[in-house]
Design an enzyme around this catalytic site. Structure first.
Site, PDB file in Angstrom:
ATOM      1  N   ASP A  11     -28.491  -9.035  88.221  1.00  0.00           N
ATOM      2  CA  ASP A  11     -28.777 -10.287  87.522  1.00  0.00           C
ATOM      3  C   ASP A  11     -30.078 -10.113  86.747  1.00  0.00           C
ATOM      4  O   ASP A  11     -30.829  -9.162  86.986  1.00  0.00           O
ATOM      5  CB  ASP A  11     -28.902 -11.425  88.541  1.00  0.00           C
ATOM      6  N   SER A  12     -30.351 -11.050  85.869  1.00  0.00           N
ATOM      7  CA  SER A  12     -31.611 -11.021  85.139  1.00  0.00           C
ATOM      8  C   SER A  12     -32.805 -11.206  86.068  1.00  0.00           C
ATOM      9  O   SER A  12     -33.932 -10.894  85.699  1.00  0.00           O
ATOM     10  CB  SER A  12     -31.617 -12.133  84.075  1.00  0.00           C
ATOM     11  N   TYR A  43     -32.900 -13.738  80.423  1.00  0.00           N
ATOM     12  CA  TYR A  43     -32.049 -13.123  79.406  1.00  0.00           C
ATOM     13  C   TYR A  43     -31.598 -14.131  78.356  1.00  0.00           C
ATOM     14  O   TYR A  43     -31.199 -13.752  77.262  1.00  0.00           O
ATOM     15  CB  TYR A  43     -30.804 -12.513  80.053  1.00  0.00           C
ATOM     16  N   GLY A  44     -31.610 -15.401  78.706  1.00  0.00           N
ATOM     17  CA  GLY A  44     -31.042 -16.425  77.829  1.00  0.00           C
ATOM     18  C   GLY A  44     -31.735 -16.598  76.503  1.00  0.00           C
ATOM     19  O   GLY A  44     -31.212 -17.258  75.596  1.00  0.00           O
ATOM     20  N   CYS A  74     -24.582 -12.552  86.419  1.00  0.00           N
ATOM     21  CA  CYS A  74     -25.416 -13.275  85.453  1.00  0.00           C
ATOM     22  C   CYS A  74     -24.500 -13.713  84.328  1.00  0.00           C
ATOM     23  O   CYS A  74     -23.838 -12.880  83.705  1.00  0.00           O
ATOM     24  CB  CYS A  74     -26.521 -12.360  84.932  1.00  0.00           C
ATOM     25  N   ASN A  75     -24.450 -15.012  84.078  1.00  0.00           N
ATOM     26  CA  ASN A  75     -23.556 -15.526  83.049  1.00  0.00           C
ATOM     27  C   ASN A  75     -23.922 -15.012  81.664  1.00  0.00           C
ATOM     28  O   ASN A  75     -23.053 -14.591  80.900  1.00  0.00           O
ATOM     29  CB  ASN A  75     -23.591 -17.059  83.049  1.00  0.00           C
ATOM     30  N   THR A  76     -25.202 -15.032  81.352  1.00  0.00           N
ATOM     31  CA  THR A  76     -25.651 -14.579  80.038  1.00  0.00           C
ATOM     32  C   THR A  76     -25.297 -13.115  79.822  1.00  0.00           C
ATOM     33  O   THR A  76     -24.752 -12.730  78.779  1.00  0.00           O
ATOM     34  CB  THR A  76     -27.168 -14.782  79.899  1.00  0.00           C
ATOM     35  N   GLU A 152     -37.374 -18.992  88.661  1.00  0.00           N
ATOM     36  CA  GLU A 152     -37.954 -17.672  88.911  1.00  0.00           C
ATOM     37  C   GLU A 152     -39.412 -17.774  89.357  1.00  0.00           C
ATOM     38  O   GLU A 152     -39.861 -17.029  90.233  1.00  0.00           O
ATOM     39  CB  GLU A 152     -37.869 -16.812  87.642  1.00  0.00           C
ATOM     40  N   CYS A 183     -24.837 -20.770  85.421  1.00  0.00           N
ATOM     41  CA  CYS A 183     -25.989 -19.878  85.595  1.00  0.00           C
ATOM     42  C   CYS A 183     -26.148 -19.683  87.096  1.00  0.00           C
ATOM     43  O   CYS A 183     -26.196 -20.680  87.838  1.00  0.00           O
ATOM     44  CB  CYS A 183     -27.261 -20.472  84.989  1.00  0.00           C
ATOM     45  N   THR A 184     -26.214 -18.448  87.542  1.00  0.00           N
ATOM     46  CA  THR A 184     -26.259 -18.191  88.983  1.00  0.00           C
ATOM     47  C   THR A 184     -27.587 -18.597  89.615  1.00  0.00           C
ATOM     48  O   THR A 184     -27.702 -18.627  90.840  1.00  0.00           O
ATOM     49  CB  THR A 184     -25.959 -16.715  89.296  1.00  0.00           C
ATOM     50  N   HIS A 185     -28.581 -18.944  88.804  1.00  0.00           N
ATOM     51  CA  HIS A 185     -29.831 -19.465  89.350  1.00  0.00           C
ATOM     52  C   HIS A 185     -29.664 -20.890  89.879  1.00  0.00           C
ATOM     53  O   HIS A 185     -30.373 -21.296  90.803  1.00  0.00           O
ATOM     54  CB  HIS A 185     -30.930 -19.479  88.274  1.00  0.00           C
TER      55      HIS A 185
END
Length: 262
Positions: A11-12, A43-44, A74-76, A152, A183-185
């Site tokens: 992931d980012s 990353y977005g 990570c979706n992005t 983050e 978004c996995t966050h």
């Protein structure tokens, strides 16, 4: 390929641990390597080419370190780089986007909302894929520029976090019956989201774990060892911040955490 090789999850930054948790729950005997690109998060805000270059380095790192399958958690990154990585990777690649689209119970809702990074939302990938399954489903998408960086850095450190979150979610009409977390966050702040959005919350992490299961089965790659798998964590940025947040969410102490420069 050795069946006791690792599942690579990346992931980012921190968000992919929400997917890792579901994978380790469904496949407890599998060894997993997690890579969080915390040096380059988010990353977005990057271009497609920048994201592809970062993802390629991560995939090469994971493959070199004995991975038999890689999950883009990570979706992005999944939108920007899945097709590219699928072409160059010598091992199977699972992207979170397809899992997220499959996590929607079709013929259940008339309207849904989607929240994600600006890159994810601006790509239009979700509405396009969802419409292929249900062309009558009305979709409202909101790009949330501030959420990923705040999570983050430590969500609880921002006194205005609920105001910012509410500003994004209230852009979705109240008629929307469900909210897809693209978004996995975002599952890391699930309780706050539930306090603001009154409908169903769709988290694709569980469906992604099922897709990993199906991919391992199709390629005859299940780990045959009847013992609990090992999980190693790698980050490109600060170890301490990642460790604290990841441990809080996962509910156990992380002892195998390394900082690498790739």
């Amino acid at each position: 390929m050795n069946k006791d090789y690792n599942i690579g999850v990346f992931d980012s930054g921190l968000g992919g641990i929400t997917v890792l948790k579901e994978i380790s729950r469904l496949l407890p005997n599998e060894n997993i390597i997690y890579f969080g690109d915390t040096k380059n998060v988010p990353y977005g805000e990057k271009t497609k080419e920048e994201i592809q270059a970062l993802c390629e380095r991560i995939v090469r790192f994971l493959f070199t370190n004995g991975c038999k399958l890689i999950v883009i958690a990570c979706n992005t990154a999944s939108i920007a780089a899945y097709e590219y990585l699928h072409k160059i990777s010598p091992i199977p690649i699972v992207g979170i986007i397809n899992s997220a689209v499959d996590s929607i119970p079709y013929n259940t809702y008339k309207e849904i909302g989607i929240i994600g990074t600006p890159f994810t939302v601006n790509s239009g990938e979700y509405p396009r894929k969802i419409k292929e399954k249900d062309e009558n489903l009305k979709i409202y998408s909101v790009g949330c520029e501030k959420l990923c960086p705040m999570i983050e850095k430590g969500w609880e450190n921002f006194s205005d976090r609920r105001v910012i979150l509410a500003d994004y979610i209230t852009r979705i009409p109240k008629s929307a019956e469900a909210l897809l977390l693209a978004c996995t966050h975002y599952p890391l702040i699930l309780n706050d989201i539930k306090d603001i959005f009154e409908g169903d919350i769709l988290d694709p992490g569980e469906e992604c774990a099922r897709e990993v299961f199906r991919t391992l089965k199709a390629n005859n790659l299940f780990n045959p060892k009847n013992e609990k798998g090992k999980i190693e964590f790698y980050v490109s940025g600060d170890k301490e911040i990642f460790q604290k947040k990841a441990q809080e969410f996962l509910g156990y102490e992380i002892t195998r955490l390394f900082k690498v420069n790739i």
